[in-house]
Write an enzyme that holds these catalytic residues in place. Structure first.
Site, PDB file in Angstrom:
ATOM      1  N   HIS A   1      -0.949  14.133 -12.366  1.00 58.65           N
ATOM      2  CA  HIS A   1      -0.488  15.465 -11.694  1.00 58.65           C
ATOM      3  C   HIS A   1      -1.326  16.324 -12.392  1.00 58.65           C
ATOM      4  O   HIS A   1      -1.924  17.277 -11.629  1.00 58.65           O
ATOM      5  CB  HIS A   1       0.962  15.638 -12.563  1.00 58.65           C
ATOM      6  CG  HIS A   1       1.490  16.670 -11.801  1.00 58.65           C
ATOM      7  ND1 HIS A   1       2.924  17.224 -11.937  1.00 58.65           N
ATOM      8  CD2 HIS A   1       0.996  17.753 -10.802  1.00 58.65           C
ATOM      9  CE1 HIS A   1       3.375  18.042 -11.374  1.00 58.65           C
ATOM     10  NE2 HIS A   1       2.237  18.554 -10.489  1.00 58.65           N
TER      11      HIS A   1
ATOM     12  N   GLU B   1      -3.016   1.181   3.413  1.00 55.16           N
ATOM     13  CA  GLU B   1      -3.558   1.043   1.839  1.00 55.16           C
ATOM     14  C   GLU B   1      -3.356  -0.260   1.322  1.00 55.16           C
ATOM     15  O   GLU B   1      -3.554  -0.477  -0.005  1.00 55.16           O
ATOM     16  CB  GLU B   1      -3.045   2.385   1.238  1.00 55.16           C
ATOM     17  CG  GLU B   1      -1.552   2.602   1.328  1.00 55.16           C
ATOM     18  CD  GLU B   1      -0.981   3.718   0.434  1.00 55.16           C
ATOM     19  OE1 GLU B   1      -1.670   4.335  -0.262  1.00 55.16           O
ATOM     20  OE2 GLU B   1       0.152   4.231   0.698  1.00 55.16           O
TER      21      GLU B   1
ATOM     22  N   ASP C   1      -5.479   3.286  -3.198  1.00 57.41           N
ATOM     23  CA  ASP C   1      -4.904   1.922  -3.196  1.00 57.41           C
ATOM     24  C   ASP C   1      -5.491   0.864  -2.460  1.00 57.41           C
ATOM     25  O   ASP C   1      -5.508  -0.179  -2.955  1.00 57.41           O
ATOM     26  CB  ASP C   1      -3.537   2.225  -2.541  1.00 57.41           C
ATOM     27  CG  ASP C   1      -2.317   2.873  -3.490  1.00 57.41           C
ATOM     28  OD1 ASP C   1      -2.602   2.397  -4.781  1.00 57.41           O
ATOM     29  OD2 ASP C   1      -1.692   3.878  -3.101  1.00 57.41           O
TER      30      ASP C   1
ATOM     31  N   CYS D   1      -7.820   9.353   3.752  1.00 59.51           N
ATOM     32  CA  CYS D   1      -7.027  10.644   2.812  1.00 59.51           C
ATOM     33  C   CYS D   1      -7.308  10.153   1.423  1.00 59.51           C
ATOM     34  O   CYS D   1      -7.105  10.910   0.536  1.00 59.51           O
ATOM     35  CB  CYS D   1      -5.903  10.878   3.278  1.00 59.51           C
ATOM     36  SG  CYS D   1      -4.789   9.849   2.977  1.00 59.51           S
TER      37      CYS D   1
HETATM   38  C1  PEP Z   1      -4.365   6.734  -1.606  1.00 65.99           C
HETATM   39  O1  PEP Z   1      -3.923   5.760  -1.916  1.00 65.99           O
HETATM   40  O2  PEP Z   1      -5.510   6.582  -1.101  1.00 65.99           O
HETATM   41  C2  PEP Z   1      -3.759   7.840  -1.416  1.00 65.99           C
HETATM   42  C3  PEP Z   1      -4.052   8.700  -0.708  1.00 65.99           C
HETATM   43  O3  PEP Z   1      -2.483   7.920  -1.991  1.00 65.99           O
HETATM   44  P1  PEP Z   1      -2.148   8.337  -3.353  1.00 65.99           P
HETATM   45  O4  PEP Z   1      -3.589   8.489  -4.221  1.00 65.99           O
HETATM   46  O5  PEP Z   1      -0.988   9.134  -3.598  1.00 65.99           O
HETATM   47  O6  PEP Z   1      -1.616   6.799  -3.824  1.00 65.99           O
HETATM   48 MG    MG Z   2      -1.860   5.520  -2.048  1.00 64.12          MG
END
Ligand code: PEP
Ligand code: MG
Length: 757
Positions: free
Chosen positions: A365, A606, A630, A677
């Site tokens: 966070h 992911e 991920d 993302c």
């Molecule tokens: C990811 O896994 O790339 C993602 C954007 O989600 P998070 O980082 O929240 O797991």
């Molecule tokens: Mg993720």
């Protein structure tokens, strides 16, 4: 043997500095192995020498004087081979080298094992005997085991004390050798460390010099008196419910408080100049380590009592501290065991230059908050000597995840130079703010930002983003003490959607589990990243999921700028189930008479299984969003938060690139738009490849957006595609990185190379 080993490691870990740690090692190992000599040599990388740092058996004067080139002597040989060398008669070996005055001539049997930490040779641990006989196998394995365990402890001690005597003055300043963590937020900060710590966390209390010793001693004495009073009244309350033998614990507490062992030592330490809390930490930890090292299990458990007592005194001390507002230096670097978002909020924004946390990762966070605020951060610095950091000068390199404590002049100059370069770059980047992200061959690649905090909204807007590509809804869930209700969630989502309207906002449904836990919904698992997380929890708890979906749908009413995204999709069945629940939530709302249109829905790619079913998934939804954070962790089997394997985690790994190409191709075949993302989207070098693959849009931290825009506006898609084709022929991730950096340099974007280091 196991107990001996554990005891030695504990004693070394508890040592105040490197010298003490090494002295403990030679003394204890010599005794445990019943040998005539035990010595530690450490490798001085600057001068390529192994230096005798501690010995029990050779002449004391030789310490610091015996220096051997890495290519010479038996010590050098152990280092070169990186394996044990066991000789019955060392002087007969061709590599034997004698140092007059060391007193080594009398010894024959020699066993040397390398000390290696994170693949780096740190030094050599040696035992010797008068007799001419090989060491038995169990002696060899003992020494190997202890060297492996000590490597971490030595690295820690090095970090704490600085290496004095290793090579004169050159490495005395720690700042030459950085501590490694993970990049939490890009950028460089040169500033002063301010240690922040949770109230009850003994380990994190910093050392501070004390102005008025008498006052500090009195403060401590009063705290002890107050704790004693508390315990006495507890004892009285317990008298009726607990038998005498169980009450003995409280008596033991009182005895500890009345005896000299703890209080006397704390006062002595205060008189030596440390403040009461710091002196208390030192003393309590020393006692805890002593108990921990005991053979007897009952006594070992007493360590917990000492810790409890320490915390009680600490609490009293803290309550007596004058409540004057905390002063923060002009360029504050917040340092701590575990920095929290509220600690960050305590520092006036203008004074906050950086964050360094011993725990946590890029996805913590606080790291996300730091990125949103444009403050550089390094997370997960395992070896951070938190208690010794307060007031030290510090450099935070948020690009590479390195921290320099008391940096040398040269290092400081180098980073100042980098800051100047950054400032120039930012100026140019600011000018790009209102320009569209279109390639020179006219391909528009909308750039969105990743968010999860309302606080993100302002910097996000300023960054010139075209909307929010990923809103992580878990954050509003994390900062509460229960699941937020439908109306509460509605308010949050509405505010986000409204503040970006008419620009699109992609809200992701709850993705807790893994490393993101809710304090009121604990999930205890051996393998959390492979466990109950993301959509799995939502589908198992429709009562939670439906509330969220309804809140989201309601929030979008009249705005129509919302997209929905499902995380951690592993099979088509999960998409079918999630869509069914979404339709149900939608119908329920329509039935109540509200007019809400169905949003566009996407799934995150992911998980490796999703890569291989990408077409089936794409057919079911309106868009795909690739979560490279991920995906990289699952494809490479590397925990994204584990500092030990951080070097193996690389989204430019050829296997990851091939998977990405496969996803994009699958999405194109189904005419489904695809975006990225994960953090990779914000890496200027990686962005070239993603452009070349044909990704439709990118979503990233606001801080990275201007750099990526620059790349998009500089490289034609054709060029990016041809660079991608070549990059896909490389076998190593680092070759891909070097190749892309060269391409950035050629395009005149050399300034970005550092940013992408
Ligand atoms: C990811 O896994 O790339 C993602 C954007 O989600 P998070 O980082 O929240 O797991
Ligand atoms: Mg993720």
């Amino acid at each position: 043997m196991l107990n001996t080993l554990r005891r030695i490691v504990q004693e070394v870990t508890a040592a105040r500095d490197l010298d003490q740690a090494l002295d403990v090692i030679v003394l204890r190992v010599k005794k445990a192995m019943e040998v005539d000599v035990c010595s530690v040599y450490l490798t001085d990388k600057t001068h390529c020498e192994n230096v005798l740092m501690a010995t029990d058996g050779l002449n004391d004067e030789a310490v610091g004087m015996v220096r051997l080139k890495n290519s010479l002597g038996l010590i050098g040989l152990v280092g070169e081979r990186e394996e044990p060398i066991n000789l019955a008669n060392a002087p007969l070996h061709p590599r034997y080298q004698y140092f007059p005055g060391s007193g080594e001539e009398r010894y024959h049997a020699f066993l040397g094992v390398p000390i290696i930490h994170h693949r780096q040779l740190q030094g050599v641990l040696v035992v010797q005997r008068l007799t001419k006989k090989h060491f038995s196998e169990d002696k060899v394995t003992f020494l190997v085991t202890i060297a492996a365990q000590l490597a971490g402890a030595i690295a820690h001690a090095e970090a704490i004390g600085g290496i004095t005597g290793l090579s004169g003055d050159t490495r005395k300043e720690r700042g030459v050798v950085p501590l490694k963590g993970q990049s939490g937020s890009p950028g460089v900060a040169i500033g002063t460390a301010v240690v922040n710590y949770a109230l009850a966390n003994l380990e994190a209390i910093p050392d501070r010099s004390v102005g008025d010793v008498k006052l500090e001693v009195n403060l401590f004495k009063t705290a002890v008196k107050d704790v004693r009073k508390d315990i006495q009244s507890m004892l009285e309350r317990m008298q009726e419910v607990l038998p005498a033998e169980d009450r003995a614990l409280f008596d033991a507490y009182l005895l500890m408080l009345e005896g000299e062992a703890i209080t006397g030592e704390v006062i002595r330490r205060i008189k030596q100049g440390n403040w009461a809390s710091g002196a208390l930490r030192e003393t309590i930890l020393e006692h805890i380590h002593a108990f921990d090292a005991m053979e007897d299990e009952y006594l070992r458990e007493r360590a917990d009592d000492v810790r409890d007592l320490g915390r009680r005194i600490l609490e009293k001390l803290r309550s007596k501290e004058p409540q004057k507002p905390k002063k923060f230096p002009a360029r504050t670097v917040l340092v701590g065991d575990e920095i929290t978002a509220s600690m960050l909020a305590e520092v006036p924004i203008k004074r906050l230059a950086g964050v360094v946390s011993k725990r946590g990762s890029q996805t913590s966070h606080v790291a996300i908050l730091a990125r949103a605020m444009g403050v550089s951060a390094v997370m997960g610095v395992d070896e951070l000597p938190v208690s010794l950091m307060d007031g030290r000068s510090i450099i935070v390199d948020g690009y590479t995840g390195r921290v320099f404590i008391n940096p040398s002049r040269t290092i400081r100059e180098e980073f100042k130079h980098l800051l100047r370069e950054e400032a120039e770059l930012s100026k140019e980047l600011r000018e790009l703010r209102d320009k569209p992200a279109i390639t020179p061959d006219n391909i528009g690649i909308p750039l969105y930002i990743n968010s999860g905090l309302l606080a993100d909204v302002t910097p996000s807007r300023k960054s010139g983003a075209e909307g929010v590509g990923l809103y992580r809804t878990e954050f509003p869930f994390m900062v509460r003490d229960r699941f937020p209700g439908e109306d509460e969630q509605f308010q949050i989502y509405r505010q986000v959607l409204k503040s970006f309207s008419p620009a699109p906002v992609t809200l992701r449904t709850l993705d807790v589990g893994g490393d993101k836990s809710l304090p009121y919904f604990p999930i205890e698992e051996d393998n959390p990243f492979l466990g109950w997380r993301g959509i799995r929890i939502s589908l198992d708890h429709p009562e939670i999921f439906l509330v969220q979906l309804r809140a989201m749908l309601r929030a979008s009413a009249g705005l129509n700028n919302m997209n929905l995204l499902f995380p951690m999709i592993n099979s088509v069945a999960e998409v079918d189930d999630a869509l069914r629940l979404l339709r149900r939530a939608h119908h329920e709302l329509i039935d109540t008479g509200v007019s809400i249109s169905m949003p566009h829905v996407g799934v995150m790619i992911e998980v490796p299984s999703a890569v291989y079913q990408v077409r089936e998934l794409a057919r079911r939804v309106n868009f795909l969003s690739i979560g490279t954070n991920d995906l990289t962790q699952y494809l490479l089997a590397v925990d994204r938060n584990n500092a030990r394997v951080a070097d193996l985690y690389d989204s430019l790994h050829p296997a990851v690139l091939r998977a990405l190409q496969q996803i994009v191709d699958g999405a194109k075949d189904e005419k489904t738009p695809v975006s990225v993302c994960g953090e990779m989207a914000g890496d200027p070098a990686a962005a070239i490849l993603l452009l070349g693959m044909g990704v439709d849009s990118l979503s990233m931290s606001a801080a990275n957006l201007p750099r990526v825009k620059w790349v998009i506006r500089t490289f034609t898609q054709r060029k990016a595609h041809s660079l991608l084709k070549e990059a896909l022929t490389f076998e190593y991730a680092h070759s891909v990185r070097n190749f892309l950096n060269a391409a950035l340099e050629d395009a005149g974007l050399g300034g970005l190379v550092r940013a992408g280091r």
